[in-house]
Design a protein around this motif. Sequence first.
Motif, PDB file in Angstrom:
ATOM      1  N   ILE A   1      29.314 -14.801 -42.112  1.00 45.90           N
ATOM      2  CA  ILE A   1      27.986 -14.624 -42.713  1.00 45.90           C
ATOM      3  C   ILE A   1      27.282 -13.504 -41.976  1.00 45.90           C
ATOM      4  N   THR A   2      26.827 -12.497 -42.723  1.00 47.93           N
ATOM      5  CA  THR A   2      26.179 -11.352 -42.092  1.00 47.93           C
ATOM      6  C   THR A   2      24.663 -11.476 -42.169  1.00 47.93           C
TER       7      THR A   2
ATOM      8  N   SER B   1      26.842  -7.400 -55.850  1.00 48.14           N
ATOM      9  CA  SER B   1      27.042  -6.772 -54.544  1.00 48.14           C
ATOM     10  C   SER B   1      27.459  -5.326 -54.779  1.00 48.14           C
TER      11      SER B   1
ATOM     12  N   PHE C   1      29.970 -15.185 -50.498  1.00 45.94           N
ATOM     13  CA  PHE C   1      28.545 -14.944 -50.750  1.00 45.94           C
ATOM     14  C   PHE C   1      28.275 -14.773 -52.241  1.00 45.94           C
ATOM     15  N   ASN C   2      29.125 -13.999 -52.931  1.00 46.72           N
ATOM     16  CA  ASN C   2      28.958 -13.812 -54.371  1.00 46.72           C
ATOM     17  C   ASN C   2      29.033 -15.141 -55.109  1.00 46.72           C
TER      18      ASN C   2
ATOM     19  N   GLU D   1      32.200 -11.720 -48.322  1.00 41.79           N
ATOM     20  CA  GLU D   1      31.487 -11.180 -49.484  1.00 41.79           C
ATOM     21  C   GLU D   1      31.829 -11.981 -50.738  1.00 41.79           C
TER      22      GLU D   1
ATOM     23  N   TYR E   1      20.822  -4.880 -50.149  1.00 43.60           N
ATOM     24  CA  TYR E   1      22.282  -4.993 -50.212  1.00 43.60           C
ATOM     25  C   TYR E   1      22.662  -5.438 -51.622  1.00 43.60           C
TER      26      TYR E   1
ATOM     27  N   GLU F   1      22.764  -9.158 -43.251  1.00 38.75           N
ATOM     28  CA  GLU F   1      22.382  -8.603 -44.557  1.00 38.75           C
ATOM     29  C   GLU F   1      22.416  -9.669 -45.642  1.00 38.75           C
ATOM     30  N   GLN F   2      23.425 -10.515 -45.595  1.00 36.05           N
ATOM     31  CA  GLN F   2      23.538 -11.584 -46.595  1.00 36.05           C
ATOM     32  C   GLN F   2      22.400 -12.590 -46.469  1.00 36.05           C
ATOM     33  N   LYS F   3      22.021 -12.911 -45.260  1.00 32.91           N
ATOM     34  CA  LYS F   3      20.909 -13.839 -45.059  1.00 32.91           C
ATOM     35  C   LYS F   3      19.615 -13.262 -45.623  1.00 32.91           C
TER      36      LYS F   3
ATOM     37  N   THR G   1      19.348 -10.877 -47.877  1.00 29.02           N
ATOM     38  CA  THR G   1      19.484 -10.737 -49.330  1.00 29.02           C
ATOM     39  C   THR G   1      19.242 -12.068 -50.027  1.00 29.02           C
ATOM     40  N   THR G   2      19.718 -13.153 -49.446  1.00 30.70           N
ATOM     41  CA  THR G   2      19.518 -14.483 -50.031  1.00 30.70           C
ATOM     42  C   THR G   2      18.044 -14.799 -50.170  1.00 30.70           C
TER      43      THR G   2
END
Length: 715
Positions: free
Chosen positions: A41-42, A237, A218-219, A215, A516, A44-46, A48-49
């Motif tokens: 988990i990056t 993404s 995440f998607n 990724e 992102y 950026e993903q946090k 973006t969520t």
Amino acid sequence: MLEKSNPLPRLHSGVNFSLAFCFLLLLSQLAQALQPEPLEITAEQKKTTADIVSALHEHHYRDQDINDELSQKFLDNYLKTLDPGKSYFIQADIEQFNKHRNQFDDDFQKGELKPAFDIYKLYRERFIARMDTAVALLENKEHTFDFDTEESLLVDRDKASWPADEAAAKELWRKRVKADVLNLKLAGKPVDEARELLVKRYSNQSRRMSQQTGEDAFNAVINAFTMLYDPHTNYLSPRMLENFNINMSLSLEGIGAMLQSEDEYTKVVRLIPAGPADKQGQLKPADRIVGVGQGTDGEIADVVGWRLDEVVDLIRGKKDSIVRLEVLPAKAAAGSTTHIVSIKRDKVKLEEQAAQKAVFELTDESENSYKIGVIDIPTFYMDFEAYRKRDPNYKSTTRDVFKLLGELAAENVDGIIVDLRNNGGGSLHEATSLTDLFIDQGPVVQIRQTNQLISRNYRSHSKAVFRGPIVVLINRLSASASEIFAGAIQDYGRGIIVGSQSFGKGSVQSLQPLKYGQLKITESKFYRVSGDSTQHRGVLPDIELPELIDPSEVGESSYDYALPWDNIHAVKHDRYFDIAKLLPAIEQTHRDRVKSDPDFIFLTEQQTLVEENSSKDRISLSEKTRLSEKAGFEQQLLSLENKRRKAKGLAVYESFEDIDSEQSSVEADPEEQAMDTGPDKIEPEKDPFLTEAGFILMDFIRGTQSDEAPKVANF
């Protein structure tokens, strides 16, 4: 001097230390290659969520609270997305997941992804384990598949329970593997060849799953959440955005088919009018692509279980090259024979999507002849580049139809059919301006935004060009702009809508940039001048014709969490014909006519038979039973076809194979298909729907003959 001992002096006689070390290093690298990718988990993903949750709450058309109820829906949808057949997880897994059932709403608002990622990790672990079990079963030469035993497999598992434990899961997969082997055997493959193909299929799926990254996880997580708002709201993404653009170009430069993933299959959503697949004629909406081959003799790669972008990569290619698709028909029961569709890749040309006309004559019971005009509109198009360059001859739907109306006027037609079947939409401006050719000044469509403001800017500004009776022909694949035009014609009482319920795509999306990726979000809805939405329900025909496309498989109502139908205030608009007064007599005449029409009897009975055959929730694993069912189904289809042929004075078929043989002989060759540079010719004599629409229009004309209004004006 003491010699240092070598911990690995020799692997065996003749192998020195350096070779042994290289060999062990290679083994280590192979072992690492087989290990699943870490799901990290990056930051950026946090971020973006949290941004996506905020954007959905503030800007999406559907206003819903982000609370425990939404969290529960997310978990249900997430599990359905990951394991739609309830064949990977077991009941204990679900109980473990349910501990987080009410916390995902809070997690996502804070950008917390760990519980959702943990579910994905276990899903990947279970998936690989199931594939390994299947491969081991197939590679075990001592295990034989007994196709004489009468047992069955539940294939419709929507309401099934999760396997109680690993033993129950193992038994489910024993049956699944047996069913896959039997399906291939019934399709003509020897058992050994079927085993080999399935080992390759399951191994490829296992390998692909092991290569899933953070990724991918995440998607899956985010889109399971965005889909709770509506099926057209998606997170893209950077990689998915690139594939999204590729898919859009595929529809124009590949085979001309819009595709989506459904369970383990790549499913055809719709065909682009005048595209290569549409011209070739064999690929149909809701067909499932199970294999892809390159060229006229390249090996067919089994693509069951592949990701959509991977399948798209195989299908797209250079212009004029051949791609071969192995297809499982939309309504085919499990075990049905697949067929190969060869398509020459090409670019869809604007001129091939242009509207075209035809004229045919019909005679009533009093021997009165009526000249019927047809305008077929495959899509709502406009050459924006030529328009921006101020080219006075730029092409558009409205300009082409205006010209065709003039030509039909010169031929003294009594009425016109506007054929919008399979028209998936296009330019909203063109839908409005096309309506302008048939009505005087007035609103055409209402658009309500997220903030509930209603726009009525899309209007007809000129006097009608054609004032005579019209019929608009629609089907399940008539969508978006088609529904706006058909809805306006119906609301204004301008003509009769004939066919089947349209698609129901009545929402508008926009792309919102994120740090992102991007968010495709639904921001508004279309409403007719009557106030009715085109969303979900679509346009309901005044006179219904049989539908060969299953609305449970294709259409807005087939999607989970689709925005509902609703209505707003109507706007003032004219009424041209008293359709409600004319319709009962016209509909009764229609019913009397199709009651004895061989083509409509066949279509109705065929539709019933196919629905009965495809509605079974279990399949037999007995070869004898399956062969008997297949023979019975084919015999019923043969009987229906011969009944139709007898009634039309045609020679009957001796066997079902004769039908297949004749259909195969008339399918377009990919080379011949590429030479066809024009749209399909309108042939009413070969199209019972178009012919019946003509009869309905003839009855409409007779009902309005006292009307002295000019039929054509303003040319």
